[in-house]
Design a protein around this motif. Structure first.
Motif, PDB file in Angstrom:
ATOM      1  N   LEU A  65     -14.729 -38.426  71.404  1.00  0.00           N
ATOM      2  CA  LEU A  65     -13.533 -38.293  71.655  1.00  0.00           C
ATOM      3  C   LEU A  65     -12.735 -37.151  70.870  1.00  0.00           C
ATOM      4  CD1 LEU A  65     -11.832 -40.297  73.416  1.00  0.00           C
ATOM      5  CD2 LEU A  65     -10.825 -41.297  70.899  1.00  0.00           C
ATOM      6  N   LEU A  66     -12.259 -36.155  71.793  1.00  0.00           N
ATOM      7  CA  LEU A  66     -11.509 -34.871  71.458  1.00  0.00           C
ATOM      8  C   LEU A  66     -10.301 -34.957  71.499  1.00  0.00           C
ATOM      9  CD1 LEU A  66     -13.869 -32.224  73.126  1.00  0.00           C
ATOM     10  CD2 LEU A  66     -14.259 -33.364  70.849  1.00  0.00           C
ATOM     11  N   ILE A  67      -9.230 -35.158  70.375  1.00  0.00           N
ATOM     12  CA  ILE A  67      -7.973 -35.436  70.314  1.00  0.00           C
ATOM     13  C   ILE A  67      -7.186 -34.172  69.790  1.00  0.00           C
ATOM     14  CG2 ILE A  67      -6.227 -36.657  69.267  1.00  0.00           C
ATOM     15  CD1 ILE A  67      -7.949 -39.088  69.517  1.00  0.00           C
ATOM     16  N   LEU A  68      -6.325 -33.584  70.664  1.00  0.00           N
ATOM     17  CA  LEU A  68      -5.351 -32.556  70.263  1.00  0.00           C
ATOM     18  C   LEU A  68      -4.050 -33.290  70.063  1.00  0.00           C
ATOM     19  CD1 LEU A  68      -6.098 -29.328  72.471  1.00  0.00           C
ATOM     20  CD2 LEU A  68      -6.265 -29.613  69.951  1.00  0.00           C
ATOM     21  N   GLY A  69      -3.558 -32.858  68.687  1.00  0.00           N
ATOM     22  CA  GLY A  69      -2.106 -33.226  68.332  1.00  0.00           C
ATOM     23  C   GLY A  69      -1.762 -33.396  66.736  1.00  0.00           C
ATOM     24  N   GLY A  70      -0.617 -33.756  66.471  1.00  0.00           N
ATOM     25  CA  GLY A  70      -0.240 -33.605  64.839  1.00  0.00           C
ATOM     26  C   GLY A  70      -1.042 -35.025  64.412  1.00  0.00           C
TER      27      GLY A  70
ATOM     28  N   LEU B  72      -3.508 -38.732  64.971  1.00  0.00           N
ATOM     29  CA  LEU B  72      -4.739 -39.517  65.912  1.00  0.00           C
ATOM     30  C   LEU B  72      -3.873 -40.608  66.744  1.00  0.00           C
ATOM     31  CD1 LEU B  72      -7.586 -40.228  63.556  1.00  0.00           C
ATOM     32  CD2 LEU B  72      -7.711 -38.837  65.561  1.00  0.00           C
ATOM     33  N   VAL B  73      -2.696 -41.181  66.383  1.00  0.00           N
ATOM     34  CA  VAL B  73      -2.093 -42.001  67.200  1.00  0.00           C
ATOM     35  C   VAL B  73      -1.229 -41.718  67.976  1.00  0.00           C
ATOM     36  CG1 VAL B  73      -2.478 -43.859  65.415  1.00  0.00           C
ATOM     37  CG2 VAL B  73      -0.414 -42.603  65.097  1.00  0.00           C
ATOM     38  N   ARG B  74      -0.685 -40.477  67.815  1.00  0.00           N
ATOM     39  CA  ARG B  74       0.356 -39.930  68.810  1.00  0.00           C
ATOM     40  C   ARG B  74      -0.146 -38.334  69.039  1.00  0.00           C
ATOM     41  NH1 ARG B  74       4.557 -43.231  69.178  1.00  0.00           N
ATOM     42  NH2 ARG B  74       5.142 -44.621  67.670  1.00  0.00           N
ATOM     43  N   PRO B  75      -1.314 -38.495  70.022  1.00  0.00           N
ATOM     44  CA  PRO B  75      -1.877 -37.175  70.278  1.00  0.00           C
ATOM     45  C   PRO B  75      -1.100 -36.684  71.469  1.00  0.00           C
ATOM     46  CG  PRO B  75      -2.924 -38.970  71.161  1.00  0.00           C
ATOM     47  CD  PRO B  75      -1.955 -39.677  70.317  1.00  0.00           C
ATOM     48  N   LEU B  76      -1.491 -35.299  71.684  1.00  0.00           N
ATOM     49  CA  LEU B  76      -0.819 -34.524  72.985  1.00  0.00           C
ATOM     50  C   LEU B  76      -1.697 -34.696  73.984  1.00  0.00           C
ATOM     51  CD1 LEU B  76       0.336 -31.314  71.146  1.00  0.00           C
ATOM     52  CD2 LEU B  76       2.092 -32.977  72.015  1.00  0.00           C
ATOM     53  N   PHE B  77      -3.161 -34.575  73.929  1.00  0.00           N
ATOM     54  CA  PHE B  77      -4.081 -34.517  74.759  1.00  0.00           C
ATOM     55  C   PHE B  77      -5.458 -35.230  74.255  1.00  0.00           C
ATOM     56  CE2 PHE B  77      -1.486 -30.599  75.108  1.00  0.00           C
ATOM     57  CZ  PHE B  77      -1.271 -30.724  76.481  1.00  0.00           C
ATOM     58  N   VAL B  78      -5.895 -35.815  75.099  1.00  0.00           N
ATOM     59  CA  VAL B  78      -7.225 -36.696  74.786  1.00  0.00           C
ATOM     60  C   VAL B  78      -8.358 -36.501  75.698  1.00  0.00           C
ATOM     61  CG1 VAL B  78      -8.268 -38.977  74.338  1.00  0.00           C
ATOM     62  CG2 VAL B  78      -5.949 -38.548  73.520  1.00  0.00           C
ATOM     63  N   TYR B  79      -9.428 -36.266  75.349  1.00  0.00           N
ATOM     64  CA  TYR B  79     -10.764 -35.982  76.162  1.00  0.00           C
ATOM     65  C   TYR B  79     -11.775 -36.813  75.752  1.00  0.00           C
ATOM     66  CZ  TYR B  79      -8.556 -31.561  77.807  1.00  0.00           C
ATOM     67  OH  TYR B  79      -7.418 -30.821  78.272  1.00  0.00           O
TER      68      TYR B  79
END
Length: 283
Positions: A132-137, A139-146
């Motif tokens: 799981l690749l997660i972009l954002g501030g 883990l629980v409120r990410p901007l983008f998830v791959y």
């Protein structure tokens, strides 16, 4: 924490254009540890670049940083024989190289630590369900998830530390990146640097390196629809791949799975924070 739901932003039943399932066929019965590491690294670099977290593709960035470090080492040698005019140019260049190294050092250190930890983890597990690749501030409120699912992630005795990428790893990486681009990955812009988190999906009974923390009940905001990719090997059926994808959005997905016996997410404690990039500043 809110669990993953197969709905679009705002609760719509239709996902935004460009998001959903992406399938990539691997021309082999399975991927080796080193091949999984290469594919994840390439996708990680793609995600960072497409979302304006790094100024150029990862390979170019690594080459540039290595060249700067080498130039800095050479500049540490005595320069007493230089003419005054040449010495001024020399000192100006030396300050510029130092500045560039300082700007990139934290990013490159974060990438190196993350990939090193992932290599150690792959060497200690007999199988892996996905990454799981997660972009954002956070883990629980990410901007983008791959969500990258590997349909046959059972390993042989090889190590993830094998030098050089195989033709299979290069082929799968190219296919995966082309498929993500075709699906609209990176089309939603975000201005400003943020963090990249990496999680791996493995049986909870495994003793992974200390760099990985178990996240048994991991969930993230249902407002974020992940882009899911299934890398299918020749021995894996479409049904198995879709079953794995369905389990990631099911309420019990992180605590049980009949084929993998109590599979959970493990979070890498190393994160990568992006650099302020020209594209981001202009956005």
């Amino acid at each position: 924490m809110e669990r993953v739901a197969a709905t679009g932003v705002g609760g719509s039943s239709q996902p935004p254009r460009g998001l959903g399932l992406v399938e990539v066929q691997a021309a082999a019965a399975s991927l080796r540890r080193s091949e999984v590491l290469h594919v994840v690294k390439e996708l990680l670099g793609f995600v960072l670049y497409m979302h304006h977290q790094i100024p150029s593709v990862l390979q170019n960035l690594e080459n540039e940083f290595a060249d700067l470090k080498e130039e800095m080492t050479e500049m540490a040698l005595p320069s007493a024989d230089l003419k005054p005019s040449d010495k001024r140019k020399y000192n100006t260049r030396k300050r510029e190289v130092k500045r560039k190294i300082k700007k990139q050092e934290k990013l490159m250190s974060g990438l190196s630590n993350l990939l090193s930890a992932l290599q150690k983890a792959l060497d200690q597990v007999p199988s892996i369900g996905g990454v799981l690749l997660i972009l954002g501030g956070s883990l629980v409120r990410p901007l983008f998830v791959y969500d990258i699912i590997i349909s046959h992630g059972r390993f042989d005795s090889g190590s993830a530390n094998e030098h050089g990428a195989s033709k299979l790893a290069q082929s799968v990486s190219r296919k995966a990146i082309r498929a993500l681009i075709s699906s609209g990955a990176g089309s939603l812009s975000y201005t400003g640097p943020t963090k990249l988190f990496v999680l791996v999906r493995c049986p909870c009974t495994l003793n992974l390196p200390l760099e990985f923390l178990p996240k048994r009940d991991f969930r993230y905001s249902k407002k974020v629809l992940p882009l899911q990719m299934c890398i299918k090997c020749n021995t894996a059926s479409d049904q198995k791949c879709h079953q794995q994808i369905a389990s990631t959005v099911d309420a019990s997905s992180c605590t049980s799975e009949s084929s993998l016996s109590d599979v959970i997410w493990f979070q890498c404690k190393h994160t990568v924070r992006g650099l302020p990039c020209k594209a981001s500043l202009e956005g």
